[in-house]
Scaffold this active site. Structure first.
Site, PDB file in Angstrom:
ATOM      1  N   TYR A   1      -8.584   3.985 -12.152  1.00  0.00           N
ATOM      2  CA  TYR A   1      -8.307   4.591 -10.855  1.00  0.00           C
ATOM      3  C   TYR A   1      -7.746   5.989 -11.058  1.00  0.00           C
ATOM      4  CZ  TYR A   1      -6.121   5.098  -6.201  1.00  0.00           C
ATOM      5  OH  TYR A   1      -5.743   5.527  -4.943  1.00  0.00           O
TER       6      TYR A   1
ATOM      7  N   ASP B   1       2.687  14.100  -2.765  1.00  0.00           N
ATOM      8  CA  ASP B   1       1.426  13.547  -2.263  1.00  0.00           C
ATOM      9  C   ASP B   1       1.361  13.742  -0.751  1.00  0.00           C
ATOM     10  OD1 ASP B   1      -0.880  12.022  -2.006  1.00  0.00           O
ATOM     11  OD2 ASP B   1       0.132  10.095  -2.257  1.00  0.00           O
TER      12      ASP B   1
ATOM     13  N   ASP C   1      -9.365   8.336  -5.512  1.00  0.00           N
ATOM     14  CA  ASP C   1      -8.683   8.546  -4.236  1.00  0.00           C
ATOM     15  C   ASP C   1      -9.047   9.936  -3.726  1.00  0.00           C
ATOM     16  OD1 ASP C   1      -6.822   8.963  -2.223  1.00  0.00           O
ATOM     17  OD2 ASP C   1      -5.069   8.528  -3.466  1.00  0.00           O
TER      18      ASP C   1
ATOM     19  N   ASP D   1      -8.301  10.941  -0.631  1.00  0.00           N
ATOM     20  CA  ASP D   1      -7.442  11.189   0.547  1.00  0.00           C
ATOM     21  C   ASP D   1      -8.280  11.157   1.848  1.00  0.00           C
ATOM     22  OD1 ASP D   1      -5.210  11.341  -1.071  1.00  0.00           O
ATOM     23  OD2 ASP D   1      -5.180  13.512  -1.178  1.00  0.00           O
TER      24      ASP D   1
ATOM     25  N   HIS E   1     -12.290   6.257  -2.318  1.00  0.00           N
ATOM     26  CA  HIS E   1     -11.759   5.744  -1.053  1.00  0.00           C
ATOM     27  C   HIS E   1     -11.288   6.896  -0.193  1.00  0.00           C
ATOM     28  CE1 HIS E   1      -7.363   5.942  -1.857  1.00  0.00           C
ATOM     29  NE2 HIS E   1      -7.543   5.339  -3.020  1.00  0.00           N
TER      30      HIS E   1
ATOM     31  N   GLU F   1      -9.467   7.779   3.669  1.00  0.00           N
ATOM     32  CA  GLU F   1      -8.524   7.110   4.569  1.00  0.00           C
ATOM     33  C   GLU F   1      -8.526   7.693   5.976  1.00  0.00           C
ATOM     34  OE1 GLU F   1      -5.530   8.185   1.776  1.00  0.00           O
ATOM     35  OE2 GLU F   1      -4.472   9.511   3.161  1.00  0.00           O
TER      36      GLU F   1
ATOM     37  N   CYS G   1       2.047   9.830   1.706  1.00  0.00           N
ATOM     38  CA  CYS G   1       1.879   8.626   0.897  1.00  0.00           C
ATOM     39  C   CYS G   1       1.821   7.438   1.854  1.00  0.00           C
ATOM     40  CB  CYS G   1       3.064   8.499  -0.060  1.00  0.00           C
ATOM     41  SG  CYS G   1       3.295   6.820  -0.671  1.00  0.00           S
TER      42      CYS G   1
ATOM     43  N   ARG H   1     -10.241   3.213   3.554  1.00  0.00           N
ATOM     44  CA  ARG H   1      -8.824   2.829   3.560  1.00  0.00           C
ATOM     45  C   ARG H   1      -8.281   3.019   4.974  1.00  0.00           C
ATOM     46  NH1 ARG H   1      -3.854   5.670   0.075  1.00  0.00           N
ATOM     47  NH2 ARG H   1      -2.516   6.045   1.878  1.00  0.00           N
TER      48      ARG H   1
ATOM     49  N   GLU I   1      -4.042  -0.548   3.666  1.00  0.00           N
ATOM     50  CA  GLU I   1      -2.891   0.064   2.992  1.00  0.00           C
ATOM     51  C   GLU I   1      -1.555  -0.496   3.483  1.00  0.00           C
ATOM     52  OE1 GLU I   1      -1.555   1.217   0.576  1.00  0.00           O
ATOM     53  OE2 GLU I   1      -1.220   3.387   0.582  1.00  0.00           O
TER      54      GLU I   1
ATOM     55  N   ASN J   1      -3.277  -2.833  -2.837  1.00  0.00           N
ATOM     56  CA  ASN J   1      -2.578  -1.757  -3.552  1.00  0.00           C
ATOM     57  C   ASN J   1      -1.196  -2.258  -3.967  1.00  0.00           C
ATOM     58  OD1 ASN J   1      -1.489   0.628  -4.474  1.00  0.00           O
ATOM     59  ND2 ASN J   1      -1.374   1.599  -2.452  1.00  0.00           N
TER      60      ASN J   1
END
Ligand SMILES: C[C@](O)(C(=O)O)[C@H](CC(=O)O)C(=O)O
Ligand SMILES: [Mg+2]
Length: 291
Positions: free
Chosen positions: A41, A56, A83, A85, A110, A112, A120, A155, A185, A207
């Site tokens: 990942y 983040d 990721d 975002d 992924h 989101e 985060c 996500r 999430e 997660n």
């Protein structure tokens, strides 16, 4: 040759749940592969903190993440989930990202449903876009696939903002729009995973990040809740940071690293995981040929 996406799908099918570990450096990717993991990942939080030294909060760029991806896919054959975002903008940006990450060797990404100025997933005061905007993000991502096996994972951060039913509705809408897998999430109870899995009927990811809203469920517990992928985004990173801090402080305070030597990887071990000696032998062979 089998694509990265196909490999990731096979890994998900072969291990229940598939343990997917974050690697914040190419060297850590080698360590994870040598430890027997079947997938890796790239964490957005890890790129931000580890590679860029910033929080983040949607500050890193696509190129920041691609640099880490390329370095990792150069030294491992494991399929990598990345990721991305919020996809760095609108439909065209998302499509561009899917093509770029496929080219960079990713197996899956992924994306989101947080607003661009994201946080985060385990922090308070998250905000999410409407369900229809999220569905548009997924459609843009799916439409940009050049390999049908490449995995688009949706996500949703909706649980903390709008509650379980809304989060499940969003997940279902994303699957309808073509998402291959779902990442709910900041889950707080094991049985929530079961509800997601039942509703979406595609693989779901848990997660299991430390010091967040999700208890450290074991792989057995996750398997019992129909979770297909167990994610550990920053576990090795957090441990390495603590170890580094310990070395920095002790060396500064005592004037020698003697007291922390036993916390260090040896030169020999460092080289072993790099295949250093094979490189050296090749180099010696080259010189011999030249002589
Ligand atoms: C999974 C995650 O998106 C990440 O970037 O690794 C983070 C992890 C974390 O901050 O612990 C998240 O859950 O938002
Ligand atoms: Mg992230």
């Amino acid at each position: 040759m089998e694509s990265a996406g196909a490999k990731f799908r096979q890994a998900v099918a072969a291990e229940k749940p598939l343990q997917c570990v974050g690697a914040t450096t190419a060297y850590h990717a080698r360590l994870a592969e040598a430890s027997g993991y079947k997938s890796l990942y790239i964490s957005g939080g890890g790129v931000a903190a580890g590679s860029c030294g910033i929080p983040d909060l949607g500050i890193t760029t696509m190129e920041d993440v691609l640099i880490d991806l390329r370095r990792i896919t150069d030294v491992t054959t494991l399929p990598v989930l990345v990721d991305i975002d919020t996809g760095w903008g609108g439909a065209f940006n998302i499509a561009r990202a899917v093509r770029a990450f496929t080219k960079g060797g990713a197996a899956a990404v992924h994306i989101e449903d947080q607003v661009q100025q994201k946080r985060c997933g385990h922090r308070p005061n998250k905000a999410i876009v409407t369900q229809s905007e999220m569905v548009d993000r997924i459609k843009a991502a799916v439409d940009a696939k050049t390999d049908p096996e490449f995995v688009i994972m949706a996500r949703t951060d909706a649980l903390a903002v709008e509650g379980l039913n809304s989060a499940i509705d969003r997940a279902c809408a994303c699957v309808e729009a073509g998402a291959d897998m779902i990442f709910p999430e900041a889950i707080t109870d094991l049985d929530m995973y079961k509800k997601f899995a039942e509703a979406v009927n595609v693989p779901i990811l848990a997660n299991i990040t430390e010091f967040g809203s999700t208890p450290l469920f074991t792989t057995d517990e996750l398997a019992s809740a129909d979770v297909s992928i167990a994610l550990y985004p920053l576990s090795a990173f957090r441990a390495a940071n603590q170890a580094a801090l310990n070395v920095y402080t002790q060396l500064r305070e005592t004037g020698t690293q003697a007291g922390v030597l036993d916390t260090m990887q040896t030169r020999m071990d460092l080289y072993d995981y790099l295949g250093y000696h094979e490189f050296e032998q090749k180099l010696d062979g080259l010189f011999k040929d030249e002589a």
